[in-house]
Design an enzyme around this catalytic site. Structure first.
Site, PDB file in Angstrom:
ATOM      1  N   HIS A 127      10.802   6.747   8.386  1.00  0.00           N
ATOM      2  CA  HIS A 127      11.358   6.837   7.037  1.00  0.00           C
ATOM      3  C   HIS A 127      12.866   7.032   7.136  1.00  0.00           C
ATOM      4  O   HIS A 127      13.361   7.665   8.073  1.00  0.00           O
ATOM      5  CB  HIS A 127      10.701   7.988   6.270  1.00  0.00           C
ATOM      6  CG  HIS A 127       9.322   7.653   5.802  1.00  0.00           C
ATOM      7  ND1 HIS A 127       8.618   8.436   4.924  1.00  0.00           N
ATOM      8  CD2 HIS A 127       8.516   6.595   6.070  1.00  0.00           C
ATOM      9  CE1 HIS A 127       7.440   7.889   4.683  1.00  0.00           C
ATOM     10  NE2 HIS A 127       7.348   6.771   5.381  1.00  0.00           N
TER      11      HIS A 127
ATOM     12  N   HIS B 187       6.330   4.421  12.543  1.00  0.00           N
ATOM     13  CA  HIS B 187       6.442   4.385  11.079  1.00  0.00           C
ATOM     14  C   HIS B 187       7.550   5.354  10.679  1.00  0.00           C
ATOM     15  O   HIS B 187       7.321   6.540  10.515  1.00  0.00           O
ATOM     16  CB  HIS B 187       5.090   4.794  10.483  1.00  0.00           C
ATOM     17  CG  HIS B 187       4.996   4.675   8.996  1.00  0.00           C
ATOM     18  ND1 HIS B 187       4.180   3.769   8.371  1.00  0.00           N
ATOM     19  CD2 HIS B 187       5.605   5.351   7.996  1.00  0.00           C
ATOM     20  CE1 HIS B 187       4.278   3.892   7.069  1.00  0.00           C
ATOM     21  NE2 HIS B 187       5.140   4.860   6.804  1.00  0.00           N
TER      22      HIS B 187
ATOM     23  N   ASN C 299      10.645   4.875   2.900  1.00  0.00           N
ATOM     24  CA  ASN C 299      10.130   3.887   3.852  1.00  0.00           C
ATOM     25  C   ASN C 299      11.260   2.989   4.353  1.00  0.00           C
ATOM     26  O   ASN C 299      12.102   2.539   3.570  1.00  0.00           O
ATOM     27  CB  ASN C 299       9.092   2.990   3.158  1.00  0.00           C
ATOM     28  CG  ASN C 299       7.713   3.611   3.141  1.00  0.00           C
ATOM     29  OD1 ASN C 299       7.280   4.209   4.115  1.00  0.00           O
ATOM     30  ND2 ASN C 299       7.016   3.473   2.028  1.00  0.00           N
TER      31      ASN C 299
ATOM     32  N   ARG D 224       0.839  -1.216   0.000  1.00  0.00           N
ATOM     33  CA  ARG D 224       0.000   0.000   0.000  1.00  0.00           C
ATOM     34  C   ARG D 224       0.872   1.265   0.000  1.00  0.00           C
ATOM     35  O   ARG D 224       1.024   1.930  -1.013  1.00  0.00           O
ATOM     36  CB  ARG D 224      -0.946  -0.036   1.223  1.00  0.00           C
ATOM     37  CG  ARG D 224      -2.118   0.933   1.114  1.00  0.00           C
ATOM     38  CD  ARG D 224      -1.780   2.344   1.500  1.00  0.00           C
ATOM     39  NE  ARG D 224      -1.303   2.456   2.885  1.00  0.00           N
ATOM     40  CZ  ARG D 224      -0.701   3.550   3.326  1.00  0.00           C
ATOM     41  NH1 ARG D 224      -0.522   4.600   2.554  1.00  0.00           N
ATOM     42  NH2 ARG D 224      -0.257   3.594   4.573  1.00  0.00           N
ATOM     43  N   ASP D 225       1.516   1.578   1.102  1.00  0.00           N
ATOM     44  CA  ASP D 225       2.347   2.785   1.195  1.00  0.00           C
ATOM     45  C   ASP D 225       3.505   2.721   0.195  1.00  0.00           C
ATOM     46  O   ASP D 225       3.899   3.734  -0.387  1.00  0.00           O
ATOM     47  CB  ASP D 225       2.884   2.900   2.625  1.00  0.00           C
ATOM     48  CG  ASP D 225       3.663   4.175   2.885  1.00  0.00           C
ATOM     49  OD1 ASP D 225       3.560   5.126   2.096  1.00  0.00           O
ATOM     50  OD2 ASP D 225       4.390   4.221   3.888  1.00  0.00           O
TER      51      ASP D 225
ATOM     52  N   CYS E 132      12.291   4.509  -3.304  1.00  0.00           N
ATOM     53  CA  CYS E 132      13.290   4.356  -4.364  1.00  0.00           C
ATOM     54  C   CYS E 132      14.117   5.625  -4.516  1.00  0.00           C
ATOM     55  O   CYS E 132      13.574   6.694  -4.763  1.00  0.00           O
ATOM     56  CB  CYS E 132      12.587   4.051  -5.675  1.00  0.00           C
ATOM     57  SG  CYS E 132      13.726   3.994  -7.055  1.00  0.00           S
TER      58      CYS E 132
HETATM   59 MG    MG Z   1       5.656   5.546   4.737  1.00  0.00          MG
END
Ligand code: MG
Length: 311
Positions: free
Chosen positions: A220, A218, A260, A26-27, A251
C-alpha cells in the site's frame, strides 16, 4: 521517448517478466464508498482483461452485510466467467466457498492475518482460530481442483500492535502453506513497510523453507513506499505483484483510504525497467479514467493523472 510510455532502461538482477495480480475489482471497489452497478463492474473486468491483465480478482463471496459493495457476487461472476483471464474470488469461510464453487470459480483466496489485533477486528477470531476456520476451506477447494491463494494482512506493521515480529509472520505463512495454499500474498495493509524490512522478511521466509516462487507482495502506498518496496521484492526474485487499477481503494478523498498501489504506477516502473507484463498501459489508463468518472472523482494514481492530463 514515445509519448505516454516510459523509456526502457533495464537494470541488473531483476526478473524478465512479472505477473500482476489485479485487485481493483475486489480490494479496490470494496473500499470505495460508491457502490458500482453490477453491469459496470462486469464492463470494468472485461476492459481490464482487454488491457492484457491475466489475473483479475473479480469479487468476494463474503456475507453482503459485511461488504455491501460486493453483495452482487452471484450476479457478477457469471457475467465475466467466460473471459480468458484467471478470475480468483475471495471466500471467507465454507459457506462462501460453496457459493463460489457453485458458480464454477476455480481460483479462490482466503484472507488471514499475521496479528492477533487484526484477526480480532477483521474476523472476530484469534490467529489460530482463523487458521482453523480456513483449514476445511482450503482442503475442500483443493479437492475441487481449485488454486488457493492465502492473503496475509499486517505482515509489517499493525495499527494496534506496532511493528510485527518477523517470526510471527513466518509462522502464519508456514501454516497457510501447510494447509495447502498454492501461493501467499504478503500484505502491508497500513503501508508502513520500507525496503530493508521487505528484504529481511523475504530472507526469513526463505530460511524457513518458503520459496520465493510461492510469494506475492501486496503493498500500500500510504507513506509513498509501495514502489520502493516492490523494487526490493523484485530484486529478491519475487515475480507476482498485487496492484489496483487506477489506485482504486486508495482514494485520498475517502475516509476509507487504504492506499492500494496503482497498477499504472507499477507498470510505469516495470516497463521502464524493461520487465514484461503483457499489459497495455494506455488501455489500462483509459479504463481507470473511465472508472474514475463512474466514481465521480479523479484517480489517485499519479501515472493515470499524468497520462490523462491535457493542456
Ligand atoms: Mg489492498
Amino acid at each position: 521517448m514515445t509519448p505516454g510510455l516510459p523509456m526502457s532502461v533495464p537494470a541488473p538482477g531483476l526478473p524478465a517478466r512479472v505477473r500482476i495480480h489485479e485487485v481493483g475489482a475486489r480490494d479496490g471497489l470494496q473500499n470505495e464508498q460508491t457502490v458500482i452497478p453490477t453491469e459496470v463492474k462486469a464492463e470494468f473486468i472485461r476492459r481490464l482483461a482487454d488491457a492484457g491483465l491475466d489475473t483479475i480478482e473479480a469479487t468476494s463471496f463474503v456475507h453482503p452485510r459485511w461488504v455491501p459493495q460486493l453483495a452482487d457476487a452471484e450476479r457478477l461472476f457469471p457475467l465475466v466467467s467466460e473471459l480468458a483471464a484467471r478470475l480468483p474470488v475471495l471466500v471467507p469461510n465454507e459457506r462462501g466457498l460453496d457459493r463460489a464453487l457453485a458458480l464454477g470459480a476455480d481460483r479462490i483466496a482466503v484472507f488471514g492475518s499475521a496479528t492477533e489485533s487484526f484477526a480480532k477486528a477483521n474476523l472476530n477470531r484469534t490467529v489460530d482460530e482463523a487458521l482453523a476456520m480456513f483449514a476445511p476451506v482450503v482442503a475442500r477447494a483443493k479437492e475441487a481442483g481449485a488454486h488457493v491463494r492465502g492473503y496475509l494482512s499486517m505482515c509489517f506493521g499493525d495499527p494496534w500492535e506496532g511493528p510485527v515480529p518477523i517470526p510471527q509472520v513466518v509462522r502464519v505463512c508456514r501454516a497457510l502453506l501447510d494447509q495447502g495454499c498454492d501461493e501467499l500474498s504478503l500484505g502491508d495493509t497500513i503501508g508502513v513497510a520500507t525496503p530493508g524490512h521487505v528484504t529481511t522478511l523475504l530472507t526469513a521466509l526463505n530460511e524457513a523453507g518458503v520459496g520465493t516462487d510461492v510469494l506475492g507482495v501486496h503493498f500500500h502506498d500510504t507513506y509513498g513506499q509501495a514502489l520502493a518496496n516492490t523494487l526490493a521484492a523484485l530484486q529478491h526474485g519475487v515475480t507476482t505483484v498485487d496492484a489496483s487499477a487506477g489506485g482504486l481503494g486508495g482514494c485520498p478523498y475517502a475516509k476509507s483510504a487504504t492506499g492500494n498501489l496503482a497498477t499504472e504506477d507499477l507498470l510505469w516502473m516495470l516497463h521502464g525497467l524493461g520487465i514484461e507484463t503483457g499489459v497495455d498501459l494506455g488501455r489500462l489508463t483509459a479504463t481507470s479514467a473511465w472508472m474514475a468518472e463512474r466514481l465521480g472523482r479523479p484517480s489517485p494514481s499519479r501515472t493515470v493523472r499524468a497520462l490523462s492530463h491535457k493542456e
